[in-house]
Design an enzyme around this catalytic site. Sequence first.
Site, PDB file in Angstrom:
ATOM      1  N   CYS A  94       0.818  -1.223   0.000  1.00 28.47           N
ATOM      2  CA  CYS A  94       0.000   0.000   0.000  1.00 28.47           C
ATOM      3  C   CYS A  94       0.846   1.263   0.000  1.00 28.47           C
ATOM      4  CB  CYS A  94      -0.868   0.097   1.246  1.00 28.47           C
ATOM      5  SG  CYS A  94      -1.705  -1.366   1.731  1.00 28.47           S
TER       6      CYS A  94
HETATM    7  N1  LIG Z   1      -3.681  -0.648  -0.755  1.00 30.25           N
HETATM    8  C1  LIG Z   1      -4.059  -0.642   0.474  1.00 30.25           C
HETATM    9  N2  LIG Z   1      -4.375  -1.753   1.094  1.00 30.25           N
HETATM   10  N3  LIG Z   1      -4.139   0.535   1.127  1.00 30.25           N
HETATM   11  C2  LIG Z   1      -4.462   0.683   2.488  1.00 30.25           C
HETATM   12  C3  LIG Z   1      -5.131   1.993   2.734  1.00 30.25           C
HETATM   13  C4  LIG Z   1      -5.440   2.254   4.175  1.00 30.25           C
HETATM   14  C5  LIG Z   1      -6.189   3.542   4.404  1.00 30.25           C
HETATM   15  N4  LIG Z   1      -6.272   3.892   5.775  1.00 30.25           N
HETATM   16  C6  LIG Z   1      -7.598   3.445   3.818  1.00 30.25           C
HETATM   17  O1  LIG Z   1      -8.473   2.969   4.511  1.00 30.25           O
HETATM   18  O2  LIG Z   1      -7.841   3.828   2.709  1.00 30.25           O
END
Ligand SMILES: NC(=[NH2+])NCCC[C@H](N)C(=O)O
Length: 410
Positions: free
Chosen positions: A398
């Site tokens: 991420c």
């Molecule tokens: N590619 C990922 N898994 N990204 C995680 C993103 C986390 C972020 N806090 C959201 O909820 O958007």
Amino acid sequence: MASPINVKSEIGKLKTVILKRPGKEIENITPETMPRLLFDDIPYLPVAQKEHDEFAEVLRDTGTEVLYLDDLVAEALVDKNVRQEFLQRIINESGYENSEISGSLNDYLNSFDVPTMLEHIMQGVRKDEVEIKSLDLKEVSTDQSYPFLMDPMPNLYFTRDPAASIGEGLSINHMTFKARQRESLFMEYIIAHNSRFKDKGVNVWRNRNHETRIEGGDELVLNNHVLAIGVSQRTSAEAIQDIANNLFNASSGYDTVIAIKIPHNHAMMHLDTVFTMINYDQFTVHPAILTEDGQVDSWILHPSENGVSIEHHRDLKEVLKKALDLDDLDLIPTGNGDPIVAPREQWNDGSNTLAIAPGEVVTYNRNYVSNEVLRKHGIKVHEVLSSELSRGRGGPRCMSMPIYREDLTK
Ligand SMILES: NC(=[NH2+])NCCC[C@H](N)C(=O)O
């Protein structure tokens, strides 16, 4: 002309990546705003930055060029007219289109040099920073005790999501939640105005001017003609059909999209939190997305005479074997499939591995059971510190947006 973007797999040797070092935006989260800003806790910034610097260092040490989002945007905004246009758009998208406050925000943000202006936009603008010149009726009717005029953008360090490289182009995404929707505007300006990308014929397979939503954490590039896309809390079936149609009709090289349905919840908000590709024939999978006999709803999209054909399947292993032309493959369970360890480590992104070469990955050190299992399956694992970064619910995949990977030779 060689494209500045080249990502034809999840695993080809990583050459260039975009990161965002966590900044003051993290400290502008409060317990009250946490859920809306998609955080489960408030990270301690100095430690988060130290951990992030270590992550960047591991990438550099293994031969990856690290670019920072804010530097790329700053370069894109050197032209005064471009800067003014960008500023007006971000102010509008922050809820001040046709508002009298727009002018005050514009004057305030314009009083800084470009990097400082960007810092303020990213960290959020408090009401007491700006001299409001007139009384705006709409503003007066909002909660006066709320401290921000423009909200902080604490999820920016998850550079994976607002845009996703696919082949020699990218998707610039209309994101699901308000807390993140402005983020993809930065990438739009980078592609259009940063000298690395500008006039280089970068393909935008799908832009952000859509109602239907898609996020990069759901977009996995399995090889030079097959994508997997999560049908998730963040990516809708309509957006998947739309991007598939665009890719099939452009000379993108892509002729297969595997849409995989995952649970719609915060812990598993994107496909890459439960499923990642780490070698030609090896994947990490969180067992909770599969039935006991390895079934999950998936759909295969192909170009057809009337646009896009869609077939429903349930056996993930068979679907992947067929699409990737493999005799067998190794699905490695997060937390070794243990009913306590798997959900615990998945929560802290134990499935969210970033492949930096075939069979070589970067992971969080706290997921020690999953890391051990990966090693047992012959994977080379670089562990990075993770006590603060993980509080934002995202891991190494991420936190990185690859823009260049070497093509695979097999
Ligand atoms: N590619 C990922 N898994 N990204 C995680 C993103 C986390 C972020 N806090 C959201 O909820 O958007």
